[in-house]
Design an enzyme around this catalytic site. Structure first.
Site, short mmCIF file in Angstrom:
data_model
loop_
_atom_site.label_atom_id
_atom_site.label_comp_id
_atom_site.label_asym_id
_atom_site.label_seq_id
_atom_site.Cartn_x
_atom_site.Cartn_y
_atom_site.Cartn_z
N TYR A 142 0.86 -1.18 0.00
CA TYR A 142 0.00 0.00 0.00
C TYR A 142 0.89 1.22 0.00
CZ TYR A 142 -3.42 3.46 1.64
OH TYR A 142 -4.24 4.56 1.75
N ASP A 237 9.43 2.80 -0.89
CA ASP A 237 8.41 3.50 -0.11
C ASP A 237 8.69 3.20 1.37
OD1 ASP A 237 4.75 3.49 0.09
OD2 ASP A 237 6.31 4.38 1.33
N LYS A 286 5.08 9.94 8.16
CA LYS A 286 4.85 9.45 9.52
C LYS A 286 5.86 10.02 10.54
CE LYS A 286 2.58 5.32 7.72
NZ LYS A 286 1.21 5.26 8.23
#
Ligand code: KE4
Length: 446
Positions: A142, A237, A286
């Site tokens: 994802y 990622d 994050k």
């Protein structure tokens, strides 16, 4: 009715599903979500004043625990000068200097406001730089919810049974080639079938959105070789793994010789010297926002200089480099450099893993508990989990019962079998001890 029930009833009238992000809705584990009014250290306080030991850590950012005094003070200081300027500001420069110093493969970096923006922008940049349209991603990975990447996606898309979201034009989906993770032959075949057409491969080097899955030994190195051979950019990622598993993320583990399913890291980490292993671009998020909205993408300067205003690839954002988010992220990164907590976090992760393994062994319940550093997940299956297909073999019903047995006893795991769990430095001591007791009891109960 409880306060959470009252809030949820109001929320459902005004917000689709009552949530601002689908995975919060508890749809795959059953029941209704609780509302949180405060969070400190390893603990969430619900709207009904229940205290929960939190293993979601706001989906990764809270590596120092919630509301860390140093991060709170940094935000308060920045707030004195205002919330947003819409101009360059000193915090952005300091953040860029830290990211470039900690992640040697990043020579230049652009800040944005979410992981989705980071990966969407990195994909566009790769397409603009290579003048190719096709991309490769991996089933179950994802990368946020941009159209090109919501194909066989993990996290909430998988949790809610729509890994291929409605609303994505077939023309977009055709440009995205989806391969199984950990499958070298599939990589060979995809490049053979699309010669000179693949702009980039984007991968979660450790997958955290189909549960937690680590790469086979040598897989990431193979990916680096085959992309370089075909003039295809390799995008890591690391929105979730960046600064979570090492100061330089999974690529830091690779360069320390420890990133594979067989050799999880354990020794203390230090910032890397120039890396033998380097992706072309890296996406971050994050942790670098210290809990405030953030994203970033960076990498080779010759690629990054294709971005406006220097080059032809456009990318922008009203709040990109926001001073509050930068101040919070800078204090989070500086704290990581000071504490170097990665070996301790790995010990906490092993403690939790071993408690679940022991309890399931006693009960004769098949389980896999992949763990590295402060990331883990729990699959109730006897099949080793190494990709999307084997992750689906985990018994989601047992997971749902386990999730609620833990929640009833004050431990909050990610409300989906297809998410990773996270630990923070605040879990050390009483929190991890209590959590291991609860996990052990919960296994007995399910
Ligand atoms: P955001 O747009 O949610 O900031 O980041 C998207 C993203 C990109 N890449 C990776 C590897 C990610 O894990 C994420 C977001 N992670 C999910 C948790 N699995 C966010 C939680 C949510 O969607 O509410």
């Amino acid at each position: 009715m409880t306060q959470s029930e009252k809030l949820f009833a109001r929320a459902k009238e005004l917000i689709p599903g009552g949530v601002n992000s689908p995975v919060r809705a508890f749809r795959s584990v059953g029941g209704a979500p609780f509302f949180v009014k405060a969070a400190h250290g390893a603990t969430l306080t619900t709207a009904d004043d229940r205290e929960l030991i939190d293993f979601v850590c706001t989906w990764g950012p809270a590596i120092h625990g919630h509301n860390h005094p140093r991060i709170k003070a940094a935000i308060a200081t920045a707030l004195e000068a205002g919330t947003s300027f819409g101009t360059p500001n000193p915090y952005e420069v300091e953040m860029a200097e830290l990211i470039v110093r900690f992640v040697p493969s990043i020579q230049k970096v652009r800040m944005c406001n979410s992981g989705t923006e980071a990966t969407m922008s990195a994909i566009r940049l790769a397409r603009g730089f290579t003048r190719r349209d096709k991309i490769i991603k991996f089933s179950g990975c994802y990368h946020g919810h941009s159209d090109s990447l919501l194909i066989k996606a993990g996290s909430g898309a998988l949790t809610h049974g729509n890994p291929d979201s409605a609303g994505v034009p077939a023309s977009f989906a055709r440009e995205t080639v989806v391969l199984p993770y950990n499958d070298r032959a599939a990589l060979d075949a995809a490049f053979a079938a699309n010669p000179g057409e693949i702009a980039c491969v984007i991968i979660e080097p450790y997958c955290g959105n189909v549960g937690f899955i680590m790469p086979d030994a040598g897989y990431l190195q193979y990916l680096r070789e085959i992309t370089a051979k075909h003039g295809t950019l390799l995008i890591f990622d690391e929105v979730m793994t960046g600064f979570r598993l090492h100061l330089a993320g999974v690529q830091g583990l690779l360069n320390a010789g420890r990133a594979s399913a067989t050799t999880p890291n354990s020794e203390p980490q230090t910032p890397n010297s120039p890396p033998p292993f380097a992706p072309d671009l890296t996406c971050l998020g994050k942790i670098i926002g210290g809990g405030l909205p953030v994203g970033a993408f960076g990498g080779r300067a010759d690629i990054m200089d294709h971005l406006a205003p220097l080059g032809p690839v456009y990318q922008a954002g009203t709040l990109s480099g926001n001073p509050l988010a930068m101040a919070a992220g800078i204090s989070a990164l500086r704290l990581l450099e000071e504490l170097n907590p990665y070996a301790r976090l790995d010990q906490l992760g092993r403690q939790l893993r071993d408690a679940v393994l022991a309890a399931c062994r006693t009960k004769g319940l098949p389980v896999q508990v992949p763990q590295s550093g402060s990331m883990f997940s729990i699959f109730f299956t006897d099949t080793p989990v190494r990709d999307y297909a084997t992750a689906l073999k985990g018994d989601a019903k047992i997971f749902g019962r386990f999730f609620h047995a833990c929640l009833d006893r004050g431990v909050y795991l990610a409300p989906s079998a297809y998410e990773a769990g996270f630990l923070s430095t605040a879990h050390e001591g009483a929190a991890i001890a209590r959590a291991c007791e609860v996990l052990t009891t919960a296994v007995r109960e399910i």
